[in-house]
Design a protein around this motif. Structure first.
Motif, PDB file in Angstrom:
ATOM      1  N   THR A 153       2.355   7.273  -1.167  1.00 23.33           N
ATOM      2  CA  THR A 153       1.351   8.146  -0.569  1.00 23.33           C
ATOM      3  C   THR A 153       1.653   8.486   0.894  1.00 23.33           C
ATOM      4  O   THR A 153       1.145   9.459   1.420  1.00 23.33           O
ATOM      5  CB  THR A 153      -0.040   7.485  -0.655  1.00 23.33           C
ATOM      6  OG1 THR A 153       0.090   6.116  -0.269  1.00 23.33           O
ATOM      7  CG2 THR A 153      -0.567   7.542  -2.074  1.00 23.33           C
ATOM      8  N   GLU A 199       5.905   0.529  -7.140  1.00 19.68           N
ATOM      9  CA  GLU A 199       5.568   1.344  -8.308  1.00 19.68           C
ATOM     10  C   GLU A 199       6.629   2.427  -8.510  1.00 19.68           C
ATOM     11  O   GLU A 199       7.054   2.689  -9.638  1.00 19.68           O
ATOM     12  CB  GLU A 199       4.192   1.997  -8.120  1.00 19.68           C
ATOM     13  CG  GLU A 199       3.021   1.020  -8.105  1.00 19.68           C
ATOM     14  CD  GLU A 199       2.783   0.358  -6.753  1.00 19.68           C
ATOM     15  OE1 GLU A 199       3.616   0.543  -5.839  1.00 19.68           O
ATOM     16  OE2 GLU A 199       1.774  -0.344  -6.610  1.00 19.68           O
ATOM     17  N   LEU A 210       2.886  -7.019  -8.403  1.00 22.07           N
ATOM     18  CA  LEU A 210       3.242  -5.617  -8.229  1.00 22.07           C
ATOM     19  C   LEU A 210       3.921  -5.048  -9.459  1.00 22.07           C
ATOM     20  O   LEU A 210       3.712  -3.896  -9.823  1.00 22.07           O
ATOM     21  CB  LEU A 210       4.170  -5.471  -7.016  1.00 22.07           C
ATOM     22  CG  LEU A 210       3.513  -5.750  -5.667  1.00 22.07           C
ATOM     23  CD1 LEU A 210       4.556  -5.916  -4.588  1.00 22.07           C
ATOM     24  CD2 LEU A 210       2.570  -4.617  -5.325  1.00 22.07           C
ATOM     25  N   LEU A 219       5.926  10.737 -16.116  1.00 22.73           N
ATOM     26  CA  LEU A 219       5.355   9.913 -15.043  1.00 22.73           C
ATOM     27  C   LEU A 219       5.890  10.387 -13.692  1.00 22.73           C
ATOM     28  O   LEU A 219       7.088  10.633 -13.544  1.00 22.73           O
ATOM     29  CB  LEU A 219       5.703   8.436 -15.269  1.00 22.73           C
ATOM     30  CG  LEU A 219       5.056   7.770 -16.481  1.00 22.73           C
ATOM     31  CD1 LEU A 219       5.627   6.368 -16.681  1.00 22.73           C
ATOM     32  CD2 LEU A 219       3.542   7.702 -16.309  1.00 22.73           C
ATOM     33  N   ARG A 220       5.000  10.461 -12.730  1.00 29.25           N
ATOM     34  CA  ARG A 220       5.405  10.970 -11.409  1.00 29.25           C
ATOM     35  C   ARG A 220       5.494   9.822 -10.411  1.00 29.25           C
ATOM     36  O   ARG A 220       4.569   9.583  -9.633  1.00 29.25           O
ATOM     37  CB  ARG A 220       4.395  12.013 -10.939  1.00 29.25           C
ATOM     38  CG  ARG A 220       4.219  13.168 -11.925  1.00 29.25           C
ATOM     39  CD  ARG A 220       3.164  14.107 -11.439  1.00 29.25           C
ATOM     40  NE  ARG A 220       1.986  13.396 -10.942  1.00 29.25           N
ATOM     41  CZ  ARG A 220       0.771  13.892 -10.944  1.00 29.25           C
ATOM     42  NH1 ARG A 220       0.564  15.100 -11.408  1.00 29.25           N
ATOM     43  NH2 ARG A 220      -0.242  13.206 -10.463  1.00 29.25           N
ATOM     44  N   ASP A 273       4.798  10.243  -6.710  1.00 28.18           N
ATOM     45  CA  ASP A 273       3.412  10.369  -6.261  1.00 28.18           C
ATOM     46  C   ASP A 273       2.781   9.025  -5.944  1.00 28.18           C
ATOM     47  O   ASP A 273       1.697   8.972  -5.350  1.00 28.18           O
ATOM     48  CB  ASP A 273       2.573  11.098  -7.319  1.00 28.18           C
ATOM     49  CG  ASP A 273       2.927  12.575  -7.379  1.00 28.18           C
ATOM     50  OD1 ASP A 273       3.834  12.981  -6.623  1.00 28.18           O
ATOM     51  OD2 ASP A 273       2.321  13.308  -8.169  1.00 28.18           O
ATOM     52  N   ALA A 274       3.436   7.939  -6.384  1.00 25.56           N
ATOM     53  CA  ALA A 274       2.911   6.600  -6.045  1.00 25.56           C
ATOM     54  C   ALA A 274       3.079   6.337  -4.553  1.00 25.56           C
ATOM     55  O   ALA A 274       2.342   5.562  -3.951  1.00 25.56           O
ATOM     56  CB  ALA A 274       3.627   5.528  -6.849  1.00 25.56           C
ATOM     57  N   THR A 319       0.824  -1.215   0.000  1.00 26.82           N
ATOM     58  CA  THR A 319       0.000   0.000   0.000  1.00 26.82           C
ATOM     59  C   THR A 319       0.857   1.264   0.000  1.00 26.82           C
ATOM     60  O   THR A 319       0.351   2.353  -0.238  1.00 26.82           O
ATOM     61  CB  THR A 319      -0.928   0.044   1.241  1.00 26.82           C
ATOM     62  OG1 THR A 319      -0.103   0.060   2.423  1.00 26.82           O
ATOM     63  CG2 THR A 319      -1.855  -1.155   1.303  1.00 26.82           C
ATOM     64  N   THR A 320       2.162   1.121   0.272  1.00 29.22           N
ATOM     65  CA  THR A 320       3.020   2.303   0.335  1.00 29.22           C
ATOM     66  C   THR A 320       3.381   2.823  -1.047  1.00 29.22           C
ATOM     67  O   THR A 320       3.783   3.973  -1.188  1.00 29.22           O
ATOM     68  CB  THR A 320       4.335   1.978   1.073  1.00 29.22           C
ATOM     69  OG1 THR A 320       5.036   0.965   0.324  1.00 29.22           O
ATOM     70  CG2 THR A 320       4.069   1.494   2.482  1.00 29.22           C
ATOM     71  N   GLY A 321       3.298   1.969  -2.075  1.00 28.11           N
ATOM     72  CA  GLY A 321       3.619   2.406  -3.436  1.00 28.11           C
ATOM     73  C   GLY A 321       5.104   2.337  -3.775  1.00 28.11           C
ATOM     74  O   GLY A 321       5.527   2.820  -4.821  1.00 28.11           O
ATOM     75  N   PRO A 346       1.548  -4.766 -13.500  1.00 30.60           N
ATOM     76  CA  PRO A 346       0.717  -3.614 -13.891  1.00 30.60           C
ATOM     77  C   PRO A 346       1.537  -2.377 -14.237  1.00 30.60           C
ATOM     78  O   PRO A 346       1.239  -1.695 -15.224  1.00 30.60           O
ATOM     79  CB  PRO A 346      -0.152  -3.375 -12.644  1.00 30.60           C
ATOM     80  CG  PRO A 346      -0.176  -4.675 -11.938  1.00 30.60           C
ATOM     81  CD  PRO A 346       1.178  -5.276 -12.178  1.00 30.60           C
ATOM     82  N   VAL A 347       2.581  -2.088 -13.471  1.00 22.97           N
ATOM     83  CA  VAL A 347       3.374  -0.882 -13.749  1.00 22.97           C
ATOM     84  C   VAL A 347       4.165  -1.061 -15.049  1.00 22.97           C
ATOM     85  O   VAL A 347       4.398  -0.098 -15.792  1.00 22.97           O
ATOM     86  CB  VAL A 347       4.273  -0.532 -12.538  1.00 22.97           C
ATOM     87  CG1 VAL A 347       5.370  -1.504 -12.325  1.00 22.97           C
ATOM     88  CG2 VAL A 347       4.837   0.869 -12.679  1.00 22.97           C
ATOM     89  N   ILE A 378       8.947   2.691 -11.883  1.00 20.47           N
ATOM     90  CA  ILE A 378       8.879   3.890 -12.731  1.00 20.47           C
ATOM     91  C   ILE A 378      10.243   4.575 -12.793  1.00 20.47           C
ATOM     92  O   ILE A 378      10.663   5.067 -13.846  1.00 20.47           O
ATOM     93  CB  ILE A 378       7.774   4.839 -12.222  1.00 20.47           C
ATOM     94  CG1 ILE A 378       6.420   4.210 -12.583  1.00 20.47           C
ATOM     95  CG2 ILE A 378       7.891   6.227 -12.846  1.00 20.47           C
ATOM     96  CD1 ILE A 378       5.228   4.918 -12.024  1.00 20.47           C
TER      97      ILE A 378
END
Lengths: 431, 206
Positions: A223, A81, A121, A216-217, A220-221, A76-78, A124-125, A85
């Motif tokens: 959170t 991703e 994980l 792409l940011r 920002d993944a 959930t922390t991202g 998708p990215v 990226i």
């Protein structure tokens, strides 16, 4: 063998056939098989629930449960991703560099987490990144599925077959790091080279589209950075806990559960959130499988097989290791490597004995089983759970990967990595 | 109150309606769901607002919602533009839109049966179908709630208007009244069609 032993063998073969052919869901097949073992009198409550050799190995189940909860909170922390990226942007639009970076990230993540979680994980990215630059994600997804199986080979927690082997044989987290991780590093280098030959040299990204990656940011993944820091600390402590087993003698399953508890505490996650991330089906599948295999052990079927095998092997442990390596790779490509290793582990235990004080030639047989089963999972689209998950994600996103498309690449990767593992086994345990 | 009393005529989509046109219809007529009808005029899908929203969310973002945060404003808006190049039929075939269970009630069903169908299907709109499966209209969430409020003893001019006037006939919709209906229904090339086979054929005004 007794009549019950023969009946147990029939039940086991029937359930195994259902699992391998996917005629019924593997959970139903394993639970149905376990139920049949009870009905024919091949096992009883005490054997099924309170003996790790003839029933459910709770160390395996709780190690998986603990890691699933930790990863469920961590995802959930991202952070995953963000890293993926970053890799895409760092490649500056060069597709092979992007593939190589994603492969290395997947392999490393897979060594620390289980393979299925890793590809859930990363896939998708990866599709997102490929979508931005308008290229097919299929080569990347294939490479990542295979990288997860290779990377997962390196550690005790990296691949479920390793967890089973560690529990049955008594190998520690550090044993895997010492015996398998060095080889996996070499295999990863070889695999990156294979990626170039199989896919990399024909990939092309339009330079005009490559600029889209820079938009792409990734940051920002993430959170909640404070939470990421706290959970990173928990994961580090868990890994230290695994590595220092010889000091505190707390089983990996309990370390994982302590880590799961700590993750929940520091994240203040609601139970409905972290419990949703647990793959209950997998845990129940393991329990059913253990009861089935345990019934074979209880009825002496495994013992009889081991006696026959011991007679055939004699003191030719090098030959046994090579047969185990290549045979396991071939079989793991056809059937899921989890039931395969669950069945083979008690057999190998009878054949060479537990890890403690085991001479290198006998130890080599255990590592051959791990290498064959883990790396063999790459051979086909159904060889390992990660492959199934990746092909499912690809299909859902409009990029179907056929069984044969996976297999034609998977076979090459499996043959190369297994052939590379053979001299390592020889040099390390038999030279 | 029965379903036939609450049913209203709403614009519908067909398999050839583009994704962009579908969200346009839903937005313009304030529909909480959009019915899709087949060549025979029979309903084949009912897309709740959540599914219409999901049309702009690519599957990989549905798999990992965290990824929604990494797009710039331009990139995020690009996904909306893609809706113009895909049709509802293609989305159904790709499995992006679920057509498994149609939330439907019969014309004589009660408000409790209507509410139950909405809750059971997680859909803010239900089809009203006759015994042959023909679509007589829909019960929208706002009309079902208006009926419930009236039955609970509430009353106001707005509440009565919602019960008496169909969504398409409510003022300030951009188009208004019958003009908008005709605009939505007349052109054969226009995939937007009215449900129920023709103006007011499904009842709707008690």
């Amino acid at each position: 063998m007794t009549v019950t032993a023969w009946l147990a063998l029939v039940v086991f073969v029937a359930a195994y056939a259902l699992i391998a052919t996917e005629k019924v869901h593997r959970v139903k097949a394993a639970l149905g098989g376990a139920a049949a073992m009870v009905i024919i009198g091949a096992t009883r409550g005490h054997s099924a629930f309170f003996s790790e050799s003839t029933g459910v190995d709770w160390n395996v189940v709780f190690l998986l449960l603990g890691m699933m909860i930790i990863v469920g909170v961590l995802r959930t922390t991202g952070i995953f991703e963000f890293v993926a990226i970053w890799a895409a942007k760092a490649s500056k639009g060069r597709p092979f560099r992007m593939m190589a970076l994603l492969v290395v990230i997947t392999a490393v993540a897979s060594a620390l987490l289980d393979n299925v979680t890793t590809v859930l994980l990363i896939a998708p990215v990866t599709i997102l990144v490929c979508d931005r630059v308008r290229i097919s994600p299929i080569p990347f997804l294939l490479a990542e599925a295979m990288a997860s199986n290779i990377g997962g080979t390196a550690t005790l927690i990296g691949d479920p077959p390793n967890i089973i082997i560690a529990s049955r044989a008594g190998f520690s987290f550090n044993d895997f790091l010492v015996h398998l991780a060095p080889l996996v590093v070499v295999l990863l280098v070889i695999f990156v080279g294979l990626c170039w030959l199989l896919w990399g040299r024909s990939l092309h990204i339009d330079p005009a589209r490559a600029a889209a990656l820079q938009g792409l940011r990734g940051r920002d993944a993430i959170t909640d950075r404070a939470l990421l820091g706290r959970l990173g600390g928990v994961l580090l402590l868990v890994l230290i806990g695994f590595a220092t087993h010889t000091v505190h003698h707390i089983e990996p399953s309990l370390i994982a559960m302590l880590g799961a508890g700590a993750s929940i505490l520091v994240s203040k996650a609601d139970q409905s959130d972290f419990l949703r991330e647990v793959e209950w089906e997998t845990l129940v599948f393991f329990a059913g499988l253990f009861i089935m295999v345990g019934a074979l052990v209880e009825q002496g079927v495994i013992g009889q097989l081991a006696v026959a095998l011991t007679g055939a092997v004699g003191d030719q442990y090098l030959a046994a290791a090579m047969v185990m390596l290549f045979g396991s790779a071939a079989l793991s490509g056809i059937v899921d490597n989890i039931p395969y290793v669950a069945t083979m582990s008690p057999l190998v235990l009878d054949l060479v004995g537990p890890a403690e004080g085991l001479p290198p030639p006998k130890q080599g047989v255990w590592w051959a089983l791990a290498l064959g089963a883990d790396l063999g999972g790459n051979a086909t689209a159904v060889g390992a759970s990660a492959n199934v998950v990746v092909t499912g994600i690809a299909k859902r996103n409009g990029h179907p990967i056929s069984f044969w498309e996976f297999t034609k690449y998977g076979l090459v990767v499996t043959v190369v990595t297994i052939v590379a593992a053979a001299p390592y086994l020889y040099w390390r345990y038999y030279a | 109150m029965r379903a036939r009393d609450l049913a209203e005529i709403v614009p519908t989509a067909t398999r050839d309606t583009t994704g962009a046109e579908a969200v346009h219809i839903a937005a313009e007529y304030r529909l909480s769901a959009l019915a899709v009808v087949g060549p025979e005029g029979l309903p084949i899908a009912l897309l709740p607002g959540s599914q219409l929203l999901a049309l702009v969310v690519p599957p990989y973002v549905r798999d990992d919602p965290q990824l929604a945060h990494v797009f710039s404003e331009d990139a995020a808006e690009e996904f909306c533009g893609r809706l113009a190049s895909t049709t509802i039929g293609a989305l159904i075939d790709e499995g992006m839109v679920s057509v498994k269970r149609l939330p439907a009630v019969g014309p004589d069903d009660t408000i409790l049966e209507i509410a139950t169908a909405m809750v059971e299907h997680h859909c803010p709109q239900v089809l009203v179908r006759d015994a042959d499966g023909a679509m007589l209209g829909v019960v929208t969430l706002s009309r079902a709630l208006a009926a419930i409020a009236r039955l609970a003893g509430e009353d106001s001019p707005g509440l009565r208007t919602r019960l008496d006037v169909d969504l398409v006939d409510l003022p300030n919709l951009g188009h208004t009244g019958q003009d908008s209906m005709d605009a939505a229904a007349v052109s054969p090339a226009d995939p937007v069609q009215r449900s129920g086979g023709g103006p007011n054929s499904g009842g709707g005004t008690p």
